[in-house]
Design a protein around this motif. Sequence first.
Motif: not given
Length: 324
Positions: A109-136
């Motif tokens: 509603k504040r930012n009109v864009c074609d694509v909006v990226c967002f961060y994510y987390e990784i769940y593996k073997s019962g543990k949560i890790f930071d996602g590969y947020n390659l836009f740093t």
Amino acid sequence: MKDVKFSIVIPVFNAEKFLTEALDSIVNQAYQNFEVIIINDGSTDSSIEQAFQYKGRIKNLKIINQINSGQGCARNVGIEHSSGDYIIFLDADDVLKKFACDKLNKFLKRNVCDVVCFYYEIYKSGKIFDGYNLFTKRNSLISEARERITHISPACWNRAWRKEFIDKFEIRFAENLFFEDALFHWHSMVMADVVDVCPDILYTYNVREGSTITSRGKHFCDIIKICDQIKKILEQENVYHWYNDLYVLYKYNEIKSHYDLIDYDLKKLFLSQIKNAILFEEMQIYIEKENNYKKIFFYLYVARFLQKIQLGKLIFKKLCKLIK
């Protein structure tokens, strides 16, 4: 801007062990202005029976059946049946955070864009890790297409896509191939006017044994066909001359990384299948741009295996310069 309507597209194939978790994450969304489109990709388990149980819990739920055709085809069907302002792709074994749609709505509603990226987390073997947020961890517009292509993970579920934009350029997933996200990623990142970043973790990506990412069989050879399709799209949009060096680096680094990861017994098959994909003109660009000794040395081995003598001589000269 008015409130945003989302279309949440979920391809489903034999997901009975985890589909309810994905659908519960939709039921629990704080913001409810969305439709959910489930594409049953020929499941033979109880996945779709589970999905129908949510008919009363998810207001706008569509369930579409098709013969097994792969995730790319299923997502394309979802796009065709979507009516929202923005599309979110959710894998059947992943979950959306409770405030995902709410935060995206407020952001858009504040930012009109074609694509909006967002961060994510990784769940593996019962543990949560930071996602590969390659836009740093940036919180601002990504205006340069080259940066978008190289610094954003090609997965389709880490972004929301404006439906009008997707339809305008007929951006679709590769069908009947693995790594189908890559084609969608390249086409959209090249053609988008505005790509923005919502700096919140909105998605949980579950790493499971037996998934496409963790299995390393013959489907790894599909990366060659995916690269060919990316090139065709760039040529079709008349932008290949702007991105040919970036494309060549991508193609040959992907070939090497997939060779490194594929099961040992399939490595010779993989090399035999890339024979026609190794083009001398492209390799000239690649060895000029790439200065990683190990990556270039790999292609000396490839040239020898494929008996491409002229190419081998070219690569050997580059290696000699690097050694000096």
